[in-house]
Write a protein that holds these residues in place. Structure first.
Motif, PDB file in Angstrom:
ATOM      1  N   VAL A   5      44.379  35.097  42.461  1.00  0.00           N
ATOM      2  CA  VAL A   5      43.449  33.977  42.572  1.00  0.00           C
ATOM      3  C   VAL A   5      44.207  32.763  43.096  1.00  0.00           C
ATOM      4  CG1 VAL A   5      41.904  34.826  40.783  1.00  0.00           C
ATOM      5  CG2 VAL A   5      43.806  33.355  40.159  1.00  0.00           C
ATOM      6  N   ASP A   6      43.456  31.770  43.565  1.00  0.00           N
ATOM      7  CA  ASP A   6      44.070  30.595  44.184  1.00  0.00           C
ATOM      8  C   ASP A   6      45.030  29.853  43.254  1.00  0.00           C
ATOM      9  OD1 ASP A   6      42.669  31.119  46.475  1.00  0.00           O
ATOM     10  OD2 ASP A   6      40.999  29.786  45.945  1.00  0.00           O
ATOM     11  N   ASP A   7      44.691  29.782  41.975  1.00  0.00           N
ATOM     12  CA  ASP A   7      45.451  28.980  41.025  1.00  0.00           C
ATOM     13  C   ASP A   7      46.320  29.860  40.118  1.00  0.00           C
ATOM     14  OD1 ASP A   7      46.170  26.514  40.038  1.00  0.00           O
ATOM     15  OD2 ASP A   7      44.541  26.429  38.580  1.00  0.00           O
ATOM     16  N   ALA A   8      46.853  30.939  40.624  1.00  0.00           N
ATOM     17  CA  ALA A   8      47.572  31.928  39.805  1.00  0.00           C
ATOM     18  C   ALA A   8      48.824  31.362  39.147  1.00  0.00           C
ATOM     19  CB  ALA A   8      47.934  33.135  40.655  1.00  0.00           C
ATOM     20  N   ARG A   9      49.426  30.363  39.722  1.00  0.00           N
ATOM     21  CA  ARG A   9      50.657  29.842  39.117  1.00  0.00           C
ATOM     22  C   ARG A   9      50.399  29.115  37.805  1.00  0.00           C
ATOM     23  NH1 ARG A   9      50.804  24.901  43.227  1.00  0.00           N
ATOM     24  NH2 ARG A   9      49.512  26.292  44.354  1.00  0.00           N
ATOM     25  N   ASN A  10      49.147  28.794  37.517  1.00  0.00           N
ATOM     26  CA  ASN A  10      48.779  28.153  36.253  1.00  0.00           C
ATOM     27  C   ASN A  10      48.170  29.146  35.272  1.00  0.00           C
ATOM     28  OD1 ASN A  10      49.594  25.539  36.959  1.00  0.00           O
ATOM     29  ND2 ASN A  10      47.716  25.225  38.100  1.00  0.00           N
ATOM     30  N   TRP A  11      48.559  30.412  35.366  1.00  0.00           N
ATOM     31  CA  TRP A  11      47.985  31.462  34.523  1.00  0.00           C
ATOM     32  C   TRP A  11      48.121  31.145  33.045  1.00  0.00           C
ATOM     33  CZ3 TRP A  11      51.184  33.760  31.036  1.00  0.00           C
ATOM     34  CH2 TRP A  11      52.551  33.617  31.252  1.00  0.00           C
TER      35      TRP A  11
END
Length: 78
Positions: A5-11
């Motif tokens: 997903v676009d915001d994967a680094r904020n999982w």
């Protein structure tokens, strides 16, 4: 092919991931200390155990699903 997903680094901020982590910790505890789980089960009357088991499963499913579909804050205030 699987795509992130676009915001994967904020999982780690996602409620669904946090709820899944807590569930994994609880299952790990249950597997490591089954005698303590059995000790907790003895507090539930025998005729209620199937209903309580189903209710626990339903609550966990609802908690995971609710965390997944709930709108959370954006990147700036997430």
């Amino acid at each position: 092919m699987m795509r992130l997903v676009d915001d994967a680094r904020n999982w780690w901020r996602w409620w669904s991931v946090q709820v899944s982590a807590l569930t994994a910790i609880a299952v790990g505890w249950a597997m490591a200390s089954p005698q303590q789980v059995l000790g907790l089960v003895t507090y539930v009357p025998e005729f209620w155990r199937p209903a309580v088991g189903a209710l626990v499963g339903l609550c966990l499913f609802s908690l995971h699903s609710g965390a997944r579909v709930t709108q959370q804050g954006g990147k700036a205030n997430g």
